[in-house]
Design a protein around this motif. Structure first.
Motif, PDB file in Angstrom:
ATOM      1  N   UNK A  89       8.722   6.998   4.289  1.00 23.70           N
ATOM      2  CA  UNK A  89       8.582   7.668   2.981  1.00 23.70           C
ATOM      3  C   UNK A  89       8.959   6.725   1.845  1.00 23.70           C
ATOM      4  N   UNK A  90      10.001   5.956   2.049  1.00 24.27           N
ATOM      5  CA  UNK A  90      10.424   5.015   1.016  1.00 24.27           C
ATOM      6  C   UNK A  90       9.410   3.882   0.857  1.00 24.27           C
ATOM      7  N   UNK A  91       8.817   3.457   1.969  1.00 21.38           N
ATOM      8  CA  UNK A  91       7.776   2.427   1.889  1.00 21.38           C
ATOM      9  C   UNK A  91       6.581   2.942   1.090  1.00 21.38           C
ATOM     10  N   UNK A  92       6.210   4.181   1.337  1.00 21.88           N
ATOM     11  CA  UNK A  92       5.105   4.780   0.578  1.00 21.88           C
ATOM     12  C   UNK A  92       5.428   4.795  -0.916  1.00 21.88           C
ATOM     13  N   UNK A  93       6.658   5.141  -1.235  1.00 23.16           N
ATOM     14  CA  UNK A  93       7.062   5.176  -2.643  1.00 23.16           C
ATOM     15  C   UNK A  93       6.983   3.782  -3.264  1.00 23.16           C
ATOM     16  N   UNK A  94       7.340   2.769  -2.498  1.00 23.82           N
ATOM     17  CA  UNK A  94       7.252   1.399  -3.012  1.00 23.82           C
ATOM     18  C   UNK A  94       5.799   1.024  -3.279  1.00 23.82           C
ATOM     19  N   UNK A  95       4.921   1.352  -2.360  1.00 23.06           N
ATOM     20  CA  UNK A  95       3.510   0.997  -2.543  1.00 23.06           C
ATOM     21  C   UNK A  95       2.863   1.805  -3.666  1.00 23.06           C
ATOM     22  N   UNK A  96       3.411   2.980  -3.947  1.00 20.39           N
ATOM     23  CA  UNK A  96       2.880   3.810  -5.028  1.00 20.39           C
ATOM     24  C   UNK A  96       3.460   3.453  -6.397  1.00 20.39           C
ATOM     25  N   UNK A  97       4.515   2.646  -6.411  1.00 22.51           N
ATOM     26  CA  UNK A  97       5.155   2.282  -7.680  1.00 22.51           C
ATOM     27  C   UNK A  97       4.174   1.487  -8.540  1.00 22.51           C
ATOM     28  N   UNK A  98       4.092   1.887  -9.789  1.00 23.96           N
ATOM     29  CA  UNK A  98       3.155   1.233 -10.700  1.00 23.96           C
ATOM     30  C   UNK A  98       3.845   0.376 -11.750  1.00 23.96           C
ATOM     31  N   UNK A  99       5.121   0.633 -11.987  1.00 22.31           N
ATOM     32  CA  UNK A  99       5.836  -0.107 -13.024  1.00 22.31           C
ATOM     33  C   UNK A  99       7.191  -0.563 -12.498  1.00 22.31           C
ATOM     34  N   UNK A 100       7.808  -1.434 -13.251  1.00 24.88           N
ATOM     35  CA  UNK A 100       9.156  -1.889 -12.910  1.00 24.88           C
ATOM     36  C   UNK A 100      10.118  -0.701 -12.931  1.00 24.88           C
ATOM     37  N   UNK A 101       9.912   0.210 -13.863  1.00 25.81           N
ATOM     38  CA  UNK A 101      10.774   1.390 -13.950  1.00 25.81           C
ATOM     39  C   UNK A 101      10.658   2.237 -12.682  1.00 25.81           C
ATOM     40  N   UNK A 102       9.450   2.331 -12.131  1.00 28.04           N
ATOM     41  CA  UNK A 102       9.266   3.062 -10.872  1.00 28.04           C
ATOM     42  C   UNK A 102      10.087   2.421  -9.752  1.00 28.04           C
TER      43      UNK A 102
END
Length: 84
Positions: A44-57
């Protein structure tokens, strides 16, 4: 000395490279932290990393990882107390 227009382009490129470098460093940090997360929750955390679009994400993801690691540590601590 380059012309003002060329200097402006150089400065813009330098700023862009610094932002990209910072993003790459953040992603590397998150990938390291991901290895500390329980395998059952890691995906789940890996998915969140790949979905991050900005530095803030990515910063938000780091906060979530810190919470997860804290929970894991607390759980391990409580389990050791139960075993005593």
């Amino acid at each position: 000395m380059p012309s003002p227009k060329i200097q402006e382009i150089i400065n813009e490129l330098d700023n862009l490279m610094n932002r990209e470098r910072k993003y790459i460093e953040l992603v590397a940090t998150v990938e390291y932290l991901l290895n500390l997360i329980e395998p059952s929750k890691r995906e789940k955390f890996k998915e969140a990393l790949y979905d991050a679009e900005t530095v803030e994400d990515v910063y938000e993801l780091i906060k979530a990882i810190k919470l997860q690691l804290g929970m894991q540590g607390a759980r391990r601590y409580l389990l050791t107390l139960e075993g005593q």
